[in-house]
Design a protein around this motif. Structure first.
Motif, mmCIF file in Angstrom:
data_model
loop_
_atom_site.group_PDB
_atom_site.id
_atom_site.type_symbol
_atom_site.label_atom_id
_atom_site.label_comp_id
_atom_site.label_asym_id
_atom_site.label_seq_id
_atom_site.Cartn_x
_atom_site.Cartn_y
_atom_site.Cartn_z
ATOM 1 N N ASP A 17 71.662 46.170 -55.428
ATOM 2 C CA ASP A 17 71.671 47.158 -56.505
ATOM 3 C C ASP A 17 70.328 47.869 -56.578
ATOM 4 O O ASP A 17 69.279 47.315 -56.202
ATOM 5 C CB ASP A 17 71.961 46.490 -57.852
ATOM 6 C CG ASP A 17 73.406 46.018 -57.951
ATOM 7 O OD1 ASP A 17 74.258 46.592 -57.260
ATOM 8 O OD2 ASP A 17 73.662 45.073 -58.717
ATOM 9 N N TRP A 34 71.714 53.843 -62.460
ATOM 10 C CA TRP A 34 72.121 53.100 -61.279
ATOM 11 C C TRP A 34 72.126 54.057 -60.096
ATOM 12 O O TRP A 34 72.947 54.960 -60.026
ATOM 13 C CB TRP A 34 73.505 52.485 -61.489
ATOM 14 C CG TRP A 34 73.515 51.372 -62.486
ATOM 15 C CD1 TRP A 34 73.745 51.471 -63.824
ATOM 16 C CD2 TRP A 34 73.269 49.994 -62.228
ATOM 17 N NE1 TRP A 34 73.648 50.250 -64.424
ATOM 18 C CE2 TRP A 34 73.363 49.305 -63.467
ATOM 19 C CE3 TRP A 34 72.970 49.263 -61.076
ATOM 20 C CZ2 TRP A 34 73.172 47.938 -63.581
ATOM 21 C CZ3 TRP A 34 72.789 47.890 -61.197
ATOM 22 C CH2 TRP A 34 72.884 47.236 -62.425
ATOM 23 N N ALA A 35 71.200 53.853 -59.177
ATOM 24 C CA ALA A 35 71.126 54.679 -57.979
ATOM 25 C C ALA A 35 71.984 54.033 -56.880
ATOM 26 O O ALA A 35 72.453 52.898 -57.034
ATOM 27 C CB ALA A 35 69.683 54.815 -57.531
ATOM 28 N N PRO A 36 72.205 54.734 -55.760
ATOM 29 C CA PRO A 36 72.987 54.138 -54.673
ATOM 30 C C PRO A 36 72.392 52.818 -54.198
ATOM 31 O O PRO A 36 71.169 52.635 -54.163
ATOM 32 C CB PRO A 36 72.915 55.210 -53.581
ATOM 33 C CG PRO A 36 72.699 56.490 -54.322
ATOM 34 C CD PRO A 36 71.831 56.129 -55.488
ATOM 35 N N ARG A 37 73.264 51.888 -53.839
ATOM 36 C CA ARG A 37 72.833 50.573 -53.365
ATOM 37 C C ARG A 37 72.153 50.676 -52.004
ATOM 38 O O ARG A 37 72.420 51.586 -51.227
ATOM 39 C CB ARG A 37 74.040 49.628 -53.278
ATOM 40 C CG ARG A 37 74.592 49.218 -54.629
ATOM 41 C CD ARG A 37 76.011 48.658 -54.507
ATOM 42 N NE ARG A 37 76.068 47.522 -53.591
ATOM 43 C CZ ARG A 37 75.827 46.259 -53.914
ATOM 44 N NH1 ARG A 37 75.498 45.957 -55.176
ATOM 45 N NH2 ARG A 37 75.927 45.282 -53.030
ATOM 46 N N THR A 70 69.173 53.868 -48.550
ATOM 47 C CA THR A 70 70.549 53.830 -49.048
ATOM 48 C C THR A 70 71.563 54.321 -48.022
ATOM 49 O O THR A 70 72.768 54.225 -48.261
ATOM 50 C CB THR A 70 70.677 54.684 -50.318
ATOM 51 O OG1 THR A 70 70.327 56.054 -50.020
ATOM 52 C CG2 THR A 70 69.759 54.165 -51.421
ATOM 53 N N LYS A 71 71.080 54.868 -46.890
ATOM 54 C CA LYS A 71 71.986 55.402 -45.877
ATOM 55 C C LYS A 71 71.637 54.822 -44.508
ATOM 56 O O LYS A 71 70.492 54.421 -44.263
ATOM 57 C CB LYS A 71 71.880 56.931 -45.811
ATOM 58 C CG LYS A 71 72.311 57.641 -47.089
ATOM 59 C CD LYS A 71 72.174 59.154 -46.926
ATOM 60 C CE LYS A 71 72.602 59.880 -48.194
ATOM 61 N NZ LYS A 71 72.465 61.363 -48.065
#
Length: 238
Positions: A17, A34-37, A70-71
């Protein structure tokens, strides 16, 4: 799953998270979002077995180890044995010298330029008020600030400051060179990317070591007169 390519191998990680403040550096109310996991680079480095990384290169850009990925991407980790790591070390020495000098000198001493003279020699230039000079006592005070900060568990922080706060603080400290740099590199509406150590900041133009304890000493301070300025020179020890 998060896929990371490192040294021509593909690693798969379970993302975590990511909670962060909303609108950092603008007009946010301090609430969280909440940002991207994903995973931070230091977590990735630990899992692939990189020893003592100091930064990483992603898409040809050097980023600090606390960068949250996140990517899927390809990562190249940087250590102090790399040429890029050595450059980061020297730039961090310059930042530390400027920090210490600004703790000692009043605001009418204008810091105007900093750079490297050789592999481990750095300098910072000041314009002084009429009849003022940099004394041996000043150099001793700067050295004491450096010693103290290297003994503390203190890190340089990459932040985004609201544009008008950055301008206001640069004016208050008579940091005219910094004010010009802010105005040249920003349109006046967005946040300003900076590196901060306590209340001191400079523009985030090139990557620094966030962990200044990687520098053992910054010593042998001396002053040279250079036309309209005084130059403080220091030796970097690693």
């Amino acid at each position: 799953m998060l896929q990371i390519r490192y040294q021509n191998q593909i690693y798969q990680f379970i993302p975590h998270d990511n909670i962060k403040l909303k609108n950092e550096g603008t007009y946010g109310n301090g609430s969280i979002d909440w940002a991207p996991r994903g995973l931070s680079l230091d977590q990735i480095a630990a899992q692939v077995g990189v020893l003592q990384p100091i930064a990483a290169r992603i898409n040809k850009k050097i980023v600090p180890l606390d960068t949250f990925i996140t990517k899927n991407c390809e990562v190249e980790f940087i250590t102090l044995s790399d040429a890029e790591g050595q450059m980061m070390l020297r730039r961090t020495g310059i930042f530390l010298l400027n920090y210490a000098a600004m703790q000692v000198f009043p605001s009418d001493y204008q810091l105007i330029e900093s750079n490297m003279l050789s592999q481990y020699t750095v300098y910072t230039d000041f314009i002084l008020p009429e009849a003022a000079c940099i004394t041996d006592a000043d150099l001793e005070s700067i050295q004491n600030v450096i010693i103290k900060i290297l003994q503390e568990d203190t890190k340089i922080v990459a932040k985004k400051l609201p544009y008008f706060r950055a301008v206001r603080e640069a004016k208050a400290l008579n940091r005219l060179y910094l004010l010009r740099s802010i105005e040249m590199n920003d349109d006046g509406s967005g946040p300003v990317s900076v590196y901060m150590l306590h209340d001191y900041f400079d523009l985030d133009s090139e990557p620094l070591l966030l962990d200044i304890q990687m520098i053992k000493e910054l010593k042998n301070l001396r002053v040279e007169k250079k036309f309209d300025r005084n130059r403080i020179i220091a030796e970097l020890c690693v």
